[in-house]
Design a protein around this motif. Sequence first.
Motif, PDB file in Angstrom:
ATOM      1  N   CYS A 112       6.473  11.978  -7.366  1.00  0.00           N
ATOM      2  CA  CYS A 112       6.480  10.612  -7.899  1.00  0.00           C
ATOM      3  C   CYS A 112       6.859  10.653  -9.375  1.00  0.00           C
ATOM      4  CB  CYS A 112       5.103   9.976  -7.730  1.00  0.00           C
ATOM      5  SG  CYS A 112       4.545   9.885  -6.008  1.00  0.00           S
ATOM      6  N   THR A 113       7.125   9.491  -9.920  1.00  0.00           N
ATOM      7  CA  THR A 113       7.474   9.396 -11.339  1.00  0.00           C
ATOM      8  C   THR A 113       6.237   9.004 -12.145  1.00  0.00           C
ATOM      9  OG1 THR A 113       8.031   7.058 -11.225  1.00  0.00           O
ATOM     10  CG2 THR A 113       9.785   8.628 -10.706  1.00  0.00           C
ATOM     11  N   ILE A 114       6.327   9.180 -13.460  1.00  0.00           N
ATOM     12  CA  ILE A 114       5.208   8.811 -14.336  1.00  0.00           C
ATOM     13  C   ILE A 114       4.862   7.336 -14.183  1.00  0.00           C
ATOM     14  CG2 ILE A 114       4.546   8.462 -16.743  1.00  0.00           C
ATOM     15  CD1 ILE A 114       5.883  11.034 -17.461  1.00  0.00           C
ATOM     16  N   SER A 115       5.892   6.477 -14.108  1.00  0.00           N
ATOM     17  CA  SER A 115       5.638   5.037 -14.002  1.00  0.00           C
ATOM     18  C   SER A 115       4.882   4.698 -12.721  1.00  0.00           C
ATOM     19  CB  SER A 115       6.957   4.259 -14.057  1.00  0.00           C
ATOM     20  OG  SER A 115       7.473   4.267 -15.367  1.00  0.00           O
ATOM     21  N   GLU A 116       5.267   5.346 -11.606  1.00  0.00           N
ATOM     22  CA  GLU A 116       4.579   5.098 -10.342  1.00  0.00           C
ATOM     23  C   GLU A 116       3.111   5.506 -10.438  1.00  0.00           C
ATOM     24  OE1 GLU A 116       8.178   5.641  -7.084  1.00  0.00           O
ATOM     25  OE2 GLU A 116       7.173   7.421  -7.862  1.00  0.00           O
ATOM     26  N   VAL A 117       2.863   6.648 -11.064  1.00  0.00           N
ATOM     27  CA  VAL A 117       1.487   7.132 -11.213  1.00  0.00           C
ATOM     28  C   VAL A 117       0.695   6.233 -12.155  1.00  0.00           C
ATOM     29  CG1 VAL A 117       0.064   9.028 -12.104  1.00  0.00           C
ATOM     30  CG2 VAL A 117       2.029   9.524 -10.651  1.00  0.00           C
ATOM     31  N   GLU A 118       1.299   5.823 -13.259  1.00  0.00           N
ATOM     32  CA  GLU A 118       0.591   4.975 -14.215  1.00  0.00           C
ATOM     33  C   GLU A 118       0.256   3.613 -13.620  1.00  0.00           C
ATOM     34  OE1 GLU A 118      -0.700   5.830 -17.135  1.00  0.00           O
ATOM     35  OE2 GLU A 118      -0.008   7.849 -16.670  1.00  0.00           O
TER      36      GLU A 118
ATOM     37  N   PHE B  49       0.805  -1.213   0.000  1.00  0.00           N
ATOM     38  CA  PHE B  49       0.000   0.000   0.000  1.00  0.00           C
ATOM     39  C   PHE B  49       0.844   1.272   0.000  1.00  0.00           C
ATOM     40  CE2 PHE B  49      -2.918  -3.057   2.168  1.00  0.00           C
ATOM     41  CZ  PHE B  49      -3.846  -3.130   1.141  1.00  0.00           C
ATOM     42  N   THR B  50       2.121   1.163   0.407  1.00  0.00           N
ATOM     43  CA  THR B  50       2.968   2.353   0.508  1.00  0.00           C
ATOM     44  C   THR B  50       3.113   3.078  -0.826  1.00  0.00           C
ATOM     45  OG1 THR B  50       4.182   1.395   2.363  1.00  0.00           O
ATOM     46  CG2 THR B  50       5.235   3.199   1.186  1.00  0.00           C
ATOM     47  N   PRO B  51       3.459   2.392  -1.950  1.00  0.00           N
ATOM     48  CA  PRO B  51       3.599   3.119  -3.216  1.00  0.00           C
ATOM     49  C   PRO B  51       2.303   3.745  -3.693  1.00  0.00           C
ATOM     50  CG  PRO B  51       3.732   0.752  -3.575  1.00  0.00           C
ATOM     51  CD  PRO B  51       3.796   0.954  -2.107  1.00  0.00           C
ATOM     52  N   ILE B  52       1.174   3.073  -3.422  1.00  0.00           N
ATOM     53  CA  ILE B  52      -0.126   3.639  -3.803  1.00  0.00           C
ATOM     54  C   ILE B  52      -0.396   4.889  -2.980  1.00  0.00           C
ATOM     55  CG2 ILE B  52      -2.609   3.212  -3.909  1.00  0.00           C
ATOM     56  CD1 ILE B  52      -2.022   0.273  -4.324  1.00  0.00           C
ATOM     57  N   ALA B  53      -0.122   4.798  -1.676  1.00  0.00           N
ATOM     58  CA  ALA B  53      -0.351   5.940  -0.789  1.00  0.00           C
ATOM     59  C   ALA B  53       0.520   7.129  -1.184  1.00  0.00           C
ATOM     60  CB  ALA B  53      -0.075   5.532   0.658  1.00  0.00           C
TER      61      ALA B  53
END
Length: 600
Positions: free
Chosen positions: A328-334, A257-261
């Motif tokens: 955040c980076t584009i990849s993390e957001v996508e 859940f950390t990267p989503i948060a």
Amino acid sequence: MDVETRQNFKGDSVLAEVSVDWRGKPCKPSKHGGMKAAVFVLGIQAFEIMAIAAVGNNLITYVFNEMHFPLSKSANIVTNFVGTIFLLSLLGGFLSDSYLGSFWTMLIFGFVELSGFILLSVQAHLPQLRPPQCNMMSIEEHCVEAKGFKATIFFIALYLVALGSGCLKPNMIAHGADQFGKDDPKQSKKLSTYFNTAYFSFCVGELIALTVLVWVQTRSGMDVGFGVSAAAMAMGLISLISGMVFYMNKPPQGSIFTPIARVFIAAITKRKQVCPSSSEMLHRHRNNAPDHLVVSGLRHTDKFRFLDKACIKVQDDSNMEESPWRLCTISEVEQVKIVLSVIPIFACTIIFNTVLAQLQTFSVQQGSAMNTQLTKSFHIPPASLQAIPYIILIVLVPIYEICFVPLARRLTGKESGITPLQRIGIGLCTVTFSMVAAALVEKKRREVAIGTDELLSIFWIAPQFLIFGVSEMFTAVGLIEFFYKQSLGGMQSFLTAITYCSYSFGFFLSSLLVSLVNKITSSSSKGGWLSDNDLNKDRLDYFYWLLAALSLLNFFNYLYWSRWYSCIPSLSTTSAHGPNGEEDHLSFSSSKHVEAENIV
């Protein structure tokens, strides 16, 4: 770049996703994984579904006749129990991906489920743990409902089973699928075959439960029946442990859940920022990442544009790098966009599972109000009628895999024949006819029972089970395959668990619908459609027509969302240029994302 290298959900860096054996050492393809390992997982899946299906599909009979809960309350107890099982699958998926790994999660909660079956058997055997015997259908007798200590023991046992089964379910599917190398095209082809084989294993377990085990419950008592379920669960655990030396295990990767948060918090923090017109102006990689690991593997999309604000770099005189919780980076957001994009597809299967709830509750009682006699000395247990679709499916699933898939593969060029989205759509359309058949048969059964005082043959309700079984072959397998193929590194079990939440919400919705229908249709002069313990006084056929209408509306809703999803660019082999101008190629196989296509 090595083909085993994949995009990790925790950031832009590409990490090698290494599978390990039970001792924590790297796996060897010649020794670990493949169908030789998956067969042991199929074993526990067959035995576990055998154990839980024998309890769940005949539970309403025990709750109504032995625990003396009213019919509508009994139906809600069953649907809440089954709904809780699938809701707890989220816990199992989270613990597996984040901390325990799928094997240890299955082993621990397998024993939890086994303890629940044993406690149910003990309660069903000891008269002091149940209310006094009486006939719930008799007007003259006043049956005492289970309360206090007796009810507490029953619900503790029931929800130990729910906890164990819920945490097992997503891990059985994910752990079996993990035995195949998902970046190898040949292994990817075997993955689709595995999902069909897993469903075949499920059908075999259901069939044995609904014939042999339900017959044992009816003939020898529920205490023996629950004991047989405990024995089946023990056999499943033996199968799981026997294959431990062959498994490829995916190590847990910390909180999923950390990267989503991070993405949501960064987007909210910069909510007043204006998104640039070009995605080239968005933050692409972290400065502290090694050059050879910097890659932007996900194509930018315009959906959920508010999340792009998490990629906006604040322009000031300071050269300090912003925290990952602010930038955040584009990849993390996508990656987060992908998770959000599959939610509407998931939501469209909730009504489908509300229909399933009726087949495990009211349709069983419907069968009890019909002529169950097959021969002079043998009566068909009403719960065993649910075996009809699985008998047919044991024939249909191999035909689907051996005949339909190769033919469709030639026509479509897809390894699985048709896409998971198309498979789900076929199932959601078909399920409507199951409720139409149920409504027509219930109307005829009620008219015959009231008009001639005769009982219609129990085989009249076979079509509704048969149609639903065909529908489930498309919807259930398609949904699991769809979600598993969307899952990013370290989230296989959790996203597979989300598919089971559809079952949970469907069963909870069933309980809500029963209560709402009774409240809306009741009046001072007479009760609601489902308010009586006598189906001849109730209007179950009206309730079935309501579900048929909801199913049809849900199918058209699915058509819209599947088209919406198909507009999202798929993960594909893309390239990114590092600082030195070298091209790093990142391959995303179909195991991580399936190309969404229109189902019409």
